[in-house]
Design a protein around this motif. Structure first.
Motif, PDB file in Angstrom:
ATOM      1  N   ALA A  61       0.988  -1.613   0.537  1.00  0.00           N
ATOM      2  CA  ALA A  61      -0.097   0.459  -0.256  1.00  0.00           C
ATOM      3  C   ALA A  61       1.336   1.944  -0.128  1.00  0.00           C
ATOM      4  N   ALA A  62       2.064   1.393   0.157  1.00  0.00           N
ATOM      5  CA  ALA A  62       3.301   2.176   0.297  1.00  0.00           C
ATOM      6  C   ALA A  62       4.419   2.257  -0.240  1.00  0.00           C
ATOM      7  N   ALA A 117       4.562   7.362  -0.234  1.00  0.00           N
ATOM      8  CA  ALA A 117       3.828   7.520  -1.597  1.00  0.00           C
ATOM      9  C   ALA A 117       2.493   6.005  -0.631  1.00  0.00           C
ATOM     10  N   VAL A 118       1.431   6.534  -0.377  1.00  0.00           N
ATOM     11  CA  VAL A 118       0.197   5.526   0.351  1.00  0.00           C
ATOM     12  C   VAL A 118      -1.135   5.376  -0.489  1.00  0.00           C
ATOM     13  N   ASP A 119      -1.574   4.691  -1.073  1.00  0.00           N
ATOM     14  CA  ASP A 119      -2.389   4.378  -1.080  1.00  0.00           C
ATOM     15  C   ASP A 119      -3.673   3.932  -1.361  1.00  0.00           C
ATOM     16  N   PRO A 120      -4.278   4.988  -0.273  1.00  0.00           N
ATOM     17  CA  PRO A 120      -5.660   4.531   1.001  1.00  0.00           C
ATOM     18  C   PRO A 120      -6.506   3.350   1.019  1.00  0.00           C
ATOM     19  N   GLY A 121      -6.968   3.104  -0.524  1.00  0.00           N
ATOM     20  CA  GLY A 121      -7.915   2.156  -0.329  1.00  0.00           C
ATOM     21  C   GLY A 121      -7.537   0.933  -0.045  1.00  0.00           C
ATOM     22  N   ARG A 122      -5.660   0.572  -0.372  1.00  0.00           N
ATOM     23  CA  ARG A 122      -4.979  -0.485  -0.166  1.00  0.00           C
ATOM     24  C   ARG A 122      -4.600  -0.083   1.510  1.00  0.00           C
ATOM     25  N   ASP A 174      -1.112  11.884   6.593  1.00  0.00           N
ATOM     26  CA  ASP A 174      -0.616  12.712   5.901  1.00  0.00           C
ATOM     27  C   ASP A 174      -0.203  13.876   6.942  1.00  0.00           C
ATOM     28  N   ALA A 195      -6.169   7.331   5.961  1.00  0.00           N
ATOM     29  CA  ALA A 195      -7.203   6.354   5.528  1.00  0.00           C
ATOM     30  C   ALA A 195      -6.617   5.157   6.982  1.00  0.00           C
ATOM     31  N   ASN A 201      -2.024 -10.881   1.111  1.00  0.00           N
ATOM     32  CA  ASN A 201      -1.613  -9.416   1.291  1.00  0.00           C
ATOM     33  C   ASN A 201       0.302  -9.698   0.341  1.00  0.00           C
TER      34      ASN A 201
END
Length: 323
Positions: free
Chosen positions: A18-19, A34-39, A51, A136, A168
């Motif tokens: 996710a990041a 960087a982070v993918d909030p959905g993941r 953040d 997230a 995962n």
């Protein structure tokens, strides 16, 4: 990123789905590029992602100074939540919440403790304080899928939180196809499916295939994922080369294999070779190290963990990439 539990290296590796650029900076916390909030929502060993506004010394005045100096581009109501990670700092969280809340009010925000538009998190870990907006949070509903509560149960089933983490690590996620060649009651497949993977299960026992099918229907019928279940030998899968994106399985734990013609060593070694034929990455969980067998089967062991389940069981987790 705020981790769950006390195995930070393991949590950081899972969080890598996710990041990017994860760096552990204190017990229970890490920063990332960087982070993918959905993941993040589908992670097992990460509680939430922030953040980041800034880092400071572990005291209320320093936390308030970060809030006062930071550029804030949010509108709406706010709440402040402070937490000491693993009891690692002597800080009054209520004082921190008051100080940071008053700093936000001074900047024109309205406070809503019940249903805020934005939540400011202040984390204390050792001598470090991290201040940031929550972007997230992972869905902590694993207790709703306890093995004993499933339609089909057999003793020895893996806990959903661990099954999610292993899925995962094996590459589960939207658009992926994940295989468990010794699927048992289907716990890993359930967790892989809930994060968006199509799943393929295989087991040598007909009752396990039937039971796993019942469990997957119970938890995944309302999703869009595809579920395929096969009865077969994990050492001779009815799948083409590179049929899946990842494979994860829980090897027999020092017990007689149900495939009578295999010794345990042959079963696990040959299953590893088949897994390398059908997938580029994988996770093997067992009650002992199978590193040598994994290398002989065509894998590179990129990470390995020993995770204590209880006094008489330590799980050896092998994270694999095809060599």
């Amino acid at each position: 990123m705020e981790f769950v539990g006390d195995e930070d290296r393991f949590a950081a590796l899972e969080a890598g789905v996710a990041a990017a650029g994860i760096e552990r900076i204190a017990p229970g916390v890490a920063v990332a590029d960087a982070v993918d909030p959905g993941r993040v929502r589908g992670l097992a060993y990460t509680r939430r992602a922030l953040d980041l506004l800034g880092r400071a010394d572990a005291d209320p005045n320093s936390a308030r100074a970060v809030v006062e100096a930071a550029s804030v581009d949010r509108e709406g109501t706010v709440a402040v939540r402070a937490r000491v990670v693993r009891d690692s700092a002597a800080v009054s969280t209520s004082e921190v919440e008051r100080e940071c809340g008053s700093a936000l009010v001074a900047r024109g925000f309205d406070v809503d403790l019940d249903d805020p538009d934005h939540t400011l998190r202040v984390l204390f870990a050792g001598d470090t304080c991290l201040v940031g907006w929550t972007v997230a949070e992972s869905v902590r509903d694993f207790s709703t899928r306890r093995p004993t509560d499933r339609p089909f149960f057999q003793p020895g089933s893996m806990a959903p939180m661990d099954a999610r983490a292993y899925a995962n690590l094996a590459g589960a996620g939207p658009g992926a196809r994940v295989l468990d060649p010794m699927c048992g009651t289907g716990g890993v497949l359930i967790e892989a499916g809930l994060v968006g993977s199509d799943v393929v299960g295989n087991d040598a026992q007909a009752k396990m295939v039937r039971g796993a099918r019942e469990n997957l229907a119970h938890y995944l019928d309302d999703t869009d994922v595809e579920c395929d279940l096969l009865r077969g030998d994990a050492t001779a899968l009815a799948l083409r080369d590179d049929a899946v994106d990842g494979v994860v399985f829980d090897a027999p734990y020092g017990r007689q294999s149900k495939i009578a013609r295999h010794s345990l060593d042959d079963l696990v070694g040959d299953a590893l070779a088949e897994a390398a034929r059908v997938a580029p990455r994988g996770v093997l969980v067992a009650d002992r190290s199978w590193r040598e067998a994994a290398v002989d089967a065509g894998w590179r062991v990129t990470d390995a963990f020993e995770r204590r389940v209880h006094r008489s069981l330590v799980r050896h987790v092998h994270v694999l990439e095809r060599s």
